[in-house]
Structures are given as structure tokens and as C-alpha cells.
Design a protein around this motif. Structure first.
Motif, PDB file in Angstrom:
ATOM      1  N   LEU A 292     -14.343 -13.192   1.881  1.00  0.00           N
ATOM      2  CA  LEU A 292     -13.952 -11.779   1.892  1.00  0.00           C
ATOM      3  C   LEU A 292     -14.175 -11.059   0.564  1.00  0.00           C
ATOM      4  CD1 LEU A 292     -10.618 -12.334   3.820  1.00  0.00           C
ATOM      5  CD2 LEU A 292     -12.628 -11.165   4.732  1.00  0.00           C
ATOM      6  N   ALA A 293     -14.406 -11.796  -0.514  1.00  0.00           N
ATOM      7  CA  ALA A 293     -14.615 -11.217  -1.841  1.00  0.00           C
ATOM      8  C   ALA A 293     -13.575 -10.144  -2.195  1.00  0.00           C
ATOM      9  CB  ALA A 293     -16.025 -10.641  -1.942  1.00  0.00           C
ATOM     10  N   PRO A 294     -12.273 -10.482  -2.130  1.00  0.00           N
ATOM     11  CA  PRO A 294     -11.268  -9.479  -2.508  1.00  0.00           C
ATOM     12  C   PRO A 294     -11.277  -9.234  -4.014  1.00  0.00           C
ATOM     13  CG  PRO A 294     -10.216 -11.613  -2.136  1.00  0.00           C
ATOM     14  CD  PRO A 294     -11.672 -11.789  -1.788  1.00  0.00           C
ATOM     15  N   GLY A 295     -10.845  -8.021  -4.412  1.00  0.00           N
ATOM     16  CA  GLY A 295     -10.701  -7.742  -5.833  1.00  0.00           C
ATOM     17  C   GLY A 295      -9.325  -8.168  -6.313  1.00  0.00           C
ATOM     18  N   LEU A 296      -8.403  -8.299  -5.368  1.00  0.00           N
ATOM     19  CA  LEU A 296      -7.022  -8.636  -5.708  1.00  0.00           C
ATOM     20  C   LEU A 296      -6.426  -9.513  -4.607  1.00  0.00           C
ATOM     21  CD1 LEU A 296      -4.377  -8.121  -7.379  1.00  0.00           C
ATOM     22  CD2 LEU A 296      -4.002  -6.122  -5.924  1.00  0.00           C
TER      23      LEU A 296
ATOM     24  N   LEU B 168       0.834  -1.200   0.000  1.00  0.00           N
ATOM     25  CA  LEU B 168       0.000   0.000   0.000  1.00  0.00           C
ATOM     26  C   LEU B 168       0.871   1.254   0.000  1.00  0.00           C
ATOM     27  CD1 LEU B 168      -2.620  -1.263   2.594  1.00  0.00           C
ATOM     28  CD2 LEU B 168      -3.098  -0.777   0.193  1.00  0.00           C
ATOM     29  N   MET B 169       2.036   1.159   0.650  1.00  0.00           N
ATOM     30  CA  MET B 169       2.906   2.332   0.787  1.00  0.00           C
ATOM     31  C   MET B 169       3.776   2.542  -0.453  1.00  0.00           C
ATOM     32  SD  MET B 169       5.416   2.939   3.984  1.00  0.00           S
ATOM     33  CE  MET B 169       5.973   4.555   4.460  1.00  0.00           C
ATOM     34  N   PHE B 170       4.417   1.484  -0.920  1.00  0.00           N
ATOM     35  CA  PHE B 170       5.375   1.637  -2.026  1.00  0.00           C
ATOM     36  C   PHE B 170       4.807   1.159  -3.362  1.00  0.00           C
ATOM     37  CE2 PHE B 170       8.164   0.641   1.723  1.00  0.00           C
ATOM     38  CZ  PHE B 170       8.705   1.902   1.857  1.00  0.00           C
ATOM     39  N   GLY B 171       3.729   0.401  -3.336  1.00  0.00           N
ATOM     40  CA  GLY B 171       3.197  -0.185  -4.572  1.00  0.00           C
ATOM     41  C   GLY B 171       2.271   0.773  -5.289  1.00  0.00           C
ATOM     42  N   SER B 172       1.573   0.263  -6.283  1.00  0.00           N
ATOM     43  CA  SER B 172       0.631   1.129  -6.999  1.00  0.00           C
ATOM     44  C   SER B 172      -0.738   0.473  -6.973  1.00  0.00           C
ATOM     45  CB  SER B 172       1.115   1.361  -8.428  1.00  0.00           C
ATOM     46  OG  SER B 172       1.569   0.140  -8.964  1.00  0.00           O
ATOM     47  N   LEU B 173      -1.342   0.494  -5.806  1.00  0.00           N
ATOM     48  CA  LEU B 173      -2.630  -0.166  -5.619  1.00  0.00           C
ATOM     49  C   LEU B 173      -3.743   0.867  -5.455  1.00  0.00           C
ATOM     50  CD1 LEU B 173      -1.513  -2.862  -3.026  1.00  0.00           C
ATOM     51  CD2 LEU B 173      -1.765  -3.127  -5.482  1.00  0.00           C
ATOM     52  N   ASP B 174      -3.487   2.076  -5.979  1.00  0.00           N
ATOM     53  CA  ASP B 174      -4.443   3.160  -5.764  1.00  0.00           C
ATOM     54  C   ASP B 174      -5.878   2.737  -6.048  1.00  0.00           C
ATOM     55  OD1 ASP B 174      -1.993   4.234  -5.676  1.00  0.00           O
ATOM     56  OD2 ASP B 174      -2.411   5.944  -6.968  1.00  0.00           O
ATOM     57  N   GLY B 175      -6.711   2.968  -5.081  1.00  0.00           N
ATOM     58  CA  GLY B 175      -8.149   2.795  -5.317  1.00  0.00           C
ATOM     59  C   GLY B 175      -8.659   1.392  -5.105  1.00  0.00           C
ATOM     60  N   ILE B 176      -7.773   0.386  -4.924  1.00  0.00           N
ATOM     61  CA  ILE B 176      -8.286  -0.970  -4.686  1.00  0.00           C
ATOM     62  C   ILE B 176      -8.647  -1.074  -3.211  1.00  0.00           C
ATOM     63  CG2 ILE B 176      -7.857  -3.439  -4.919  1.00  0.00           C
ATOM     64  CD1 ILE B 176      -5.747  -2.782  -7.004  1.00  0.00           C
ATOM     65  N   GLN B 177      -9.870  -1.419  -2.944  1.00  0.00           N
ATOM     66  CA  GLN B 177     -10.391  -1.369  -1.574  1.00  0.00           C
ATOM     67  C   GLN B 177     -10.414  -2.722  -0.875  1.00  0.00           C
ATOM     68  OE1 GLN B 177     -11.990   1.727  -0.036  1.00  0.00           O
ATOM     69  NE2 GLN B 177     -10.368   2.282  -1.439  1.00  0.00           N
TER      70      GLN B 177
END
Ligand SMILES: [Zn+2]
Length: 399
Positions: free
Chosen positions: A324-328, A202-211
Motif C-alpha cells: 500500500l506504500a502508506p506515508g504514515l 481524520l476527524m479529531f486528529g491533525s492529519l491534514d494533507g496526508i493521503q
């Protein structure tokens, strides 16, 4: 009837807005450095005065430093901003037999790396870890170490920071934090390896907007970090995420936790090594790394052992997907080095166990060892920046 104190809600939302703006500014600097205050205002959509105020605070705290001046037409020469590269933390990634240590800077770069063998004796092991950290600190005199982040294969009580559950490590109820803080004279933050990796993504990656994300660490055991509805799920006493000990088969092999047939006895790296031994009883014993190498060399038994492990990883993911129905789903661990082989099997199995809708995307994190070290580092950085508590993701999404 439940009473809600609206003044508290108001205060919280102002505080949240301030933190979100600060996160946005810091992330924009991280991604686009060097850049000027005017660039920051333009890119963030925040007022110039707000940007200046946040930047001054970040400079005082040491996160950001002013660098060269840009040469622009018409004589304007704004001062460029960048992250303070001499601001670092020590990351310690504890495994059952080895501790991997690194100095990590604000950009998530590893400045130095070291490893020490550890045993089931926590005092002696911690002494070795402390000595190695002292040496690393001395070897980088220009780097200001701000703190220490420790990721462990188990659970830490969020209040006392004592290890409460680490069946593969055998350090039950040991106060690791105090043992390191007393020697190193630096603040120490500890968490489960899966949570740490998730915070780093979440800090260094590019997961913007994935909840909705689940990160699964596959190593000696299996751990999960859960990000649901934009929040890190900690559960009662910080114990959420022990899917590795969810029972899949009551008649299965004995697990380090004392029960039988947990997901990790079928899907961990130890399980893969066991499958290989069962397929090749006469072969010399191998490590998981050697198993990966043998499979790459075309050894059919090593390949089969990895396929069996992948199948069991996918099977357990079905449980996570249903609940949990994760998107990723992110997989961190050495298995990611054999993703060309394991990935399709994991995806196929996970799909088979998806009860409704599309299955989530399943991806490996890059380089498992670095993922875990960055995870430990993210814990230490988070200590200085508690506002990273993951509000940054929705905020960045809506900028
Ligand atoms: Zn277990």
C-alpha cells in the motif's frame, strides 16, 4: 467504449465543493472557537455570504451555537461561534470480554465512561450494554444524545449492518444494530474498530494533507483501516483490511478464524501473553496489562515477550508497506503504552521489509482506549455528517 455522463460529474463536483466548504467551516470552528463569522471568512478564504449560509445551517442542525459577543474597538460587537457542547453521542467499543461505553461530545471529549462484561451470548450481552447506555443517558440530562457509534472487533456488512466476521467475538450473523436501536430509539452506526479509529484520527486528529495512512489496531486480534489516495478503502462487502488474517506461516499456531499462522497469532496481545507463558511456564497466567507492568518492573521474560510481539508487528507491517506504500502508519492499542520499548523494534523490522524507498513514519495513537472510543463516536457523528467521508483532508490541505 465507456460512456461517462458529464452532467453527473458536474453535479458531483458542486456537491463536493459544498461539502468541503462546510467541513472547512466546521473544522475552523472546532480548532479556533470561539470565533466570529468575519474570522471564519478571513481564515477560510470563503465569501462572507457563503460563510453565513453555512453557519446558519450548522446552527439549525445543532452542530454550532452562538455564544457571547466580542468587545472590539469602534463599537463592533460580533457574535462568537462555538461547537454545541451539549451535543453528544454514545460510543460503544466492543471487545471479546468487555464493552467500554462513553458519552463523547463534538470536541471528542469523554463526558462519562462505563464498562460492562460481555460473553459469547450476544442477546444477553446486548441487554447489559443497553441498560448501561440508558443509565449514562439519564446521568447527563443536559446532553442531547444524537446517536450511537459501535466499534466491533470484526466486519460489518455495510448494507445490512449485520456482523459477518468476528472470529474473536463469536457473534456471527447477529443483528447488533437492530437490538440497540429498538431499545435506545436512537440511530446506530457500526464499523470495524480499525476503520472507526481511522475516521476519528481524520476527524479529531491533525492529519491534514496526508493521503495514504494505515491504522493498525493491536489488541486481542489485529485489524487495519486503510486510507489510500485520500479515500477510505472498504473493499468488496466492506471486508477490506483483514491483514490480521494474512497467513505468515502455514505451520504456525491455530487462529480464531480457523486457519493457521495468521499475522495476528504472532503479533496480537494474546500472542505476547503466549510468548510469556512459553518463556515462563511456571509463572501464573497474566493479562496483557499485567505483562506491560511486569516489563516496566524489569521482568526480563515479560520484556522479551513484548519484544517478540513488536518484532512480529513490524514483520506484518512489511506486507502493508509493500502493498500500500502508506506515508504514515498509526498503531492503536495498549502496546502504545510501551512504545519506548516496542516502537524502535517495530520500526527496525518494518524497515527491513521495506522493498524500496523510505519506510513510512510509524506512530502510536495516544491512549488506546480513548482512541477506540473516539473512533466509535466518530462513526455516530459521521452519520449526521456524511460529508465527513474524508473529503475534508485534501480540502483542508488546500485552504
Ligand atoms: Zn486468522
Amino acid at each position: 467504449m465507456r460512456h461517462i455522463d458529464l452532467t453527473q460529474v458536474q453535479r458531483a463536483s458542486n456537491e463536493t465543493a459544498r461539502r468541503i466548504n462546510r467541513d472547512i467551516v466546521l473544522e475552523l470552528i472546532r480548532e479556533n472557537q470561539p470565533l466570529s463569522r468575519a474570522d471564519l471568512a478571513r481564515r477560510s478564504g470563503l465569501q462572507r455570504s457563503t460563510v453565513s449560509q453555512i453557519v446558519e445551517q450548522l446552527i439549525v442542525e445543532g452542530w454550532v451555537r452562538e455564544g457571547s459577543m466580542a468587545n472590539l474597538p469602534r463599537g463592533r460587537r460580533p457574535t462568537m461561534l462555538g461547537l454545541n457542547e451539549e451535543f453528544g453521542v454514545i460510543a460503544a467499543d466492543i471487545h471479546p470480554r468487555i464493552a467500554i461505553l462513553a458519552v463523547v461530545d463534538l470536541n471528542g471529549r469523554l463526558l462519562s465512561r462505563s464498562q460492562v462484561p460481555i460473553t459469547s451470548d450476544p442477546e444477553a450481552s446486548t441487554r447489559r450494554i443497553n441498560e448501561a447506555m440508558m443509565r449514562m443517558r439519564k446521568s447527563l440530562p443536559r446532553c442531547t444524545i444524537q446517536g450511537i457509534g459501535v466499534s466491533i472487533p470484526g466486519r460489518v456488512d455495510p448494507d445490512t449492518q449485520r456482523i459477518i466476521f468476528a472470529p474473536n467475538l463469536h457473534w456471527r450473523d447477529f443483528d447488533l444494530r437492530t437490538a440497540i436501536e429498538a431499545k435506545m430509539k436512537l440511530p446506530v452506526k457500526m464499523d470495524n474498530a480499525a476503520n472507526a479509529c481511522l475516521v476519528a484520527e481524520l476527524m479529531f486528529g491533525s492529519l491534514d494533507g496526508i493521503q495514504n495512512i494505515v491504522l493498525v489496531t493491536v489488541s486481542e486480534g489485529i485489524g487495519t483501516g486503510i486510507f489510500a489516495n485520500g479515500q477510505l478503502v472498504t473493499g468488496n462487502g466492506g471486508r477490506a483490511g483483514e491483514f490480521g488474517h494474512a497467513p505468515l506461516d502455514a505451520s504456525g499456531p491455530r487462529c480464531a478464524c480457523g486457519r493457521r499462522g495468521c499475522w495476528e497469532v504472532f503479533a496480537s496481545c494474546r500472542a505476547a501473553v503466549r510468548y510469556y507463558r512459553e518463556l515462563q511456564p511456571k509463572a501464573p497466567s497474566v493479562t496483557f496489562q499485567e505483562l506491560l507492568h511486569l516489563a516496566e518492573e524489569g521482568d526480563p521474560h515479560a520484556g522479551n515477550a513484548l519484544d517478540m510481539q513488536a518484532k512480529q508487528i513490524g514483520r506484518g507491517l512489511g506486507l502493508l508497506i509493500a502493498g500500500l506504500a502508506p506515508g504514515l502508519i498509526l498503531i492503536a492499542g495498549d502496546i502504545s503504552a510501551a512504545w519506548h520499548r516496542a516502537g524502535p523494534i517495530i520500526e527496525r523490522e518494518a524497515k527491513r521489509f521495506t522493498v524500496a524507498g523510505e519506510p513510512p513514519r510509524i506512530l502510536p495513537t495516544h491512549e488506546s482506549e480513548i482512541a477506540r472510543l473516539r473512533g466509535a463516536a466518530a462513526l455516530a457523528f459521521q452519520r449526521h455528517r456524511p460529508d465527513l467521508s474524508l473529503t475534508a483532508v485534501p480540502a483542508l490541505d488546500s485552504r
